[in-house]
Write a protein that holds these residues in place. Structure first.
Motif, PDB file in Angstrom:
ATOM      1  N   ASP A  39       0.876  -1.156   0.112  1.00 49.47           N
ATOM      2  CA  ASP A  39       0.251   0.053   0.063  1.00 49.47           C
ATOM      3  C   ASP A  39       0.869   1.277  -0.056  1.00 49.47           C
ATOM      4  O   ASP A  39       1.291   1.707   1.006  1.00 49.47           O
ATOM      5  CB  ASP A  39      -1.010   0.074   1.154  1.00 49.47           C
ATOM      6  N   ALA A  40       0.900   1.877  -1.315  1.00 55.24           N
ATOM      7  CA  ALA A  40       1.798   3.125  -1.443  1.00 55.24           C
ATOM      8  C   ALA A  40       1.135   4.163  -0.382  1.00 55.24           C
ATOM      9  O   ALA A  40       2.221   5.258  -0.094  1.00 55.24           O
ATOM     10  CB  ALA A  40       2.025   3.541  -2.820  1.00 55.24           C
ATOM     11  N   THR A  41      -0.142   4.299  -0.050  1.00 55.65           N
ATOM     12  CA  THR A  41      -0.477   5.391   0.788  1.00 55.65           C
ATOM     13  C   THR A  41      -0.410   5.111   2.490  1.00 55.65           C
ATOM     14  O   THR A  41      -0.712   6.063   2.865  1.00 55.65           O
ATOM     15  CB  THR A  41      -1.919   5.464   0.468  1.00 55.65           C
ATOM     16  N   ALA A  42       0.212   4.110   2.761  1.00 49.95           N
ATOM     17  CA  ALA A  42       0.348   3.685   4.225  1.00 49.95           C
ATOM     18  C   ALA A  42       1.165   4.945   4.742  1.00 49.95           C
ATOM     19  O   ALA A  42       2.361   4.870   4.118  1.00 49.95           O
ATOM     20  CB  ALA A  42       0.911   2.580   4.467  1.00 49.95           C
ATOM     21  N   PRO A  43       0.935   5.494   5.945  1.00 49.86           N
ATOM     22  CA  PRO A  43       1.801   6.555   6.365  1.00 49.86           C
ATOM     23  C   PRO A  43       2.974   5.572   7.099  1.00 49.86           C
ATOM     24  O   PRO A  43       2.725   4.731   7.659  1.00 49.86           O
ATOM     25  CB  PRO A  43       0.848   7.258   7.523  1.00 49.86           C
ATOM     26  N   HIS A  44       3.899   6.401   7.145  1.00 45.04           N
ATOM     27  CA  HIS A  44       5.193   6.073   7.862  1.00 45.04           C
ATOM     28  C   HIS A  44       5.915   4.425   7.463  1.00 45.04           C
ATOM     29  O   HIS A  44       6.290   3.939   8.405  1.00 45.04           O
ATOM     30  CB  HIS A  44       4.827   5.818   9.621  1.00 45.04           C
ATOM     31  N   ALA A  45       5.652   4.024   6.373  1.00 45.09           N
ATOM     32  CA  ALA A  45       5.808   2.888   5.765  1.00 45.09           C
ATOM     33  C   ALA A  45       7.222   2.779   5.406  1.00 45.09           C
ATOM     34  O   ALA A  45       7.707   3.691   4.297  1.00 45.09           O
ATOM     35  CB  ALA A  45       4.957   2.335   4.550  1.00 45.09           C
ATOM     36  N   LEU A  46       8.417   2.567   6.039  1.00 45.28           N
ATOM     37  CA  LEU A  46       9.666   2.508   5.664  1.00 45.28           C
ATOM     38  C   LEU A  46      10.516   1.411   5.371  1.00 45.28           C
ATOM     39  O   LEU A  46      11.405   1.178   4.664  1.00 45.28           O
ATOM     40  CB  LEU A  46      10.412   3.135   6.803  1.00 45.28           C
ATOM     41  N   THR A  47       9.682   0.355   5.601  1.00 45.12           N
ATOM     42  CA  THR A  47      10.157  -1.103   5.124  1.00 45.12           C
ATOM     43  C   THR A  47       9.230  -1.856   4.194  1.00 45.12           C
ATOM     44  O   THR A  47       8.032  -2.049   4.659  1.00 45.12           O
ATOM     45  CB  THR A  47      10.548  -1.969   6.485  1.00 45.12           C
ATOM     46  N   PRO A  48       9.875  -2.176   3.064  1.00 43.54           N
ATOM     47  CA  PRO A  48       8.676  -2.977   2.228  1.00 43.54           C
ATOM     48  C   PRO A  48       8.129  -4.169   2.931  1.00 43.54           C
ATOM     49  O   PRO A  48       8.618  -4.807   3.630  1.00 43.54           O
ATOM     50  CB  PRO A  48       9.582  -3.233   1.247  1.00 43.54           C
ATOM     51  N   ASP A  49       6.926  -4.352   2.742  1.00 47.16           N
ATOM     52  CA  ASP A  49       6.234  -5.586   3.286  1.00 47.16           C
ATOM     53  C   ASP A  49       5.830  -6.447   2.552  1.00 47.16           C
ATOM     54  O   ASP A  49       4.999  -7.368   2.913  1.00 47.16           O
ATOM     55  CB  ASP A  49       4.849  -4.886   3.966  1.00 47.16           C
ATOM     56  N   ALA A  50       6.342  -6.595   1.372  1.00 46.19           N
ATOM     57  CA  ALA A  50       5.901  -7.686   0.440  1.00 46.19           C
ATOM     58  C   ALA A  50       7.196  -7.968  -0.388  1.00 46.19           C
ATOM     59  O   ALA A  50       8.217  -7.247  -0.489  1.00 46.19           O
ATOM     60  CB  ALA A  50       4.611  -7.711  -0.420  1.00 46.19           C
ATOM     61  N   GLY A  87      -4.597  -1.133 -10.781  1.00 45.95           N
ATOM     62  CA  GLY A  87      -5.307   0.021  -9.737  1.00 45.95           C
ATOM     63  C   GLY A  87      -4.607  -0.273  -8.364  1.00 45.95           C
ATOM     64  O   GLY A  87      -4.931   0.250  -7.501  1.00 45.95           O
ATOM     65  N   HIS A  88      -3.895  -1.120  -8.092  1.00 40.35           N
ATOM     66  CA  HIS A  88      -3.343  -1.690  -6.915  1.00 40.35           C
ATOM     67  C   HIS A  88      -2.393  -0.587  -6.478  1.00 40.35           C
ATOM     68  O   HIS A  88      -1.624  -0.133  -7.472  1.00 40.35           O
ATOM     69  CB  HIS A  88      -2.476  -3.030  -6.816  1.00 40.35           C
ATOM     70  N   MET A  89      -2.291  -0.044  -5.240  1.00 37.84           N
ATOM     71  CA  MET A  89      -1.545   1.021  -4.938  1.00 37.84           C
ATOM     72  C   MET A  89      -0.090   0.583  -4.164  1.00 37.84           C
ATOM     73  O   MET A  89       0.209   0.628  -3.301  1.00 37.84           O
ATOM     74  CB  MET A  89      -2.305   1.895  -3.824  1.00 37.84           C
ATOM     75  N   HIS A  90       0.614  -0.045  -5.045  1.00 32.40           N
ATOM     76  CA  HIS A  90       2.123  -0.619  -4.633  1.00 32.40           C
ATOM     77  C   HIS A  90       2.987   0.379  -5.198  1.00 32.40           C
ATOM     78  O   HIS A  90       2.753   1.559  -5.733  1.00 32.40           O
ATOM     79  CB  HIS A  90       2.310  -1.851  -5.622  1.00 32.40           C
ATOM     80  N   LYS A  91       4.096   0.116  -4.345  1.00 34.69           N
ATOM     81  CA  LYS A  91       5.273   1.004  -4.874  1.00 34.69           C
ATOM     82  C   LYS A  91       6.589   0.472  -4.570  1.00 34.69           C
ATOM     83  O   LYS A  91       6.767  -0.513  -3.652  1.00 34.69           O
ATOM     84  CB  LYS A  91       5.200   2.424  -3.850  1.00 34.69           C
ATOM     85  N   PHE A  92       7.763   0.730  -5.140  1.00 39.10           N
ATOM     86  CA  PHE A  92       8.763   0.161  -4.866  1.00 39.10           C
ATOM     87  C   PHE A  92      10.068   1.138  -5.458  1.00 39.10           C
ATOM     88  O   PHE A  92       9.855   2.034  -6.308  1.00 39.10           O
ATOM     89  CB  PHE A  92       9.202  -1.089  -5.719  1.00 39.10           C
ATOM     90  N   GLY A  93      11.177   0.911  -4.854  1.00 35.59           N
ATOM     91  CA  GLY A  93      12.413   1.746  -5.130  1.00 35.59           C
ATOM     92  C   GLY A  93      13.538   0.699  -5.254  1.00 35.59           C
ATOM     93  O   GLY A  93      13.687   0.079  -4.130  1.00 35.59           O
ATOM     94  N   THR A  94      13.920   0.449  -6.272  1.00 37.64           N
ATOM     95  CA  THR A  94      15.369  -0.550  -6.406  1.00 37.64           C
ATOM     96  C   THR A  94      16.415  -0.139  -7.462  1.00 37.64           C
ATOM     97  O   THR A  94      15.883   0.608  -8.322  1.00 37.64           O
ATOM     98  CB  THR A  94      14.605  -1.805  -6.708  1.00 37.64           C
TER      99      THR A  94
END
Length: 105
Positions: free
Chosen positions: A12-23, A37-44
């Motif tokens: 969930d890219a909209t989750a507040p305070h998400a600092l560590t990937p959860d999947a 439409g899934h609200m994912h995000k990644f940085g790599t």
């Protein structure tokens, strides 16, 4: 691009305070879900590190060589050492996020 490259991402890219990937999952599945439409995000940096030719898709090599020197050649981007365990000399992180709900989300 290696479609089966598995990377960590945020469900969930909209989750507040998400600092560590959860999947963790294949890039092809993550991007497909984002187009649905899934609200994912990644940085790599793994995408460009494993496929350095991707740089040519976004910027002319001549231009970045003029601006930054000859550090964007594949030999500088790929990992080195046995099995590529050491990071490349040049890192090229890619950030992708979907924060707008689609038809099914």
């Amino acid at each position: 691009l290696k479609e089966n490259l598995s990377i960590p991402y945020f469900i969930d890219a909209t989750a507040p305070h998400a600092l560590t990937p959860d999947a963790h999952g294949p890039t092809s599945d993550i991007v497909l879900n984002m187009t649905k439409g899934h609200m994912h995000k990644f940085g790599t940096q793994f995408l460009v590190q494993t496929s350095p030719e991707l740089i040519r898709e976004v910027v002319p090599i001549d231009l970045i060589a003029t601006l930054f020197g000859d550090y964007f050649q594949p030999s500088h981007i790929r990992g080195s050492g046995p099995f590529g365990i050491f990071p490349g000399l040049t890192t090229v992180p890619v950030f992708v996020a979907n924060t707008a709900a689609g038809d099914d989300g």
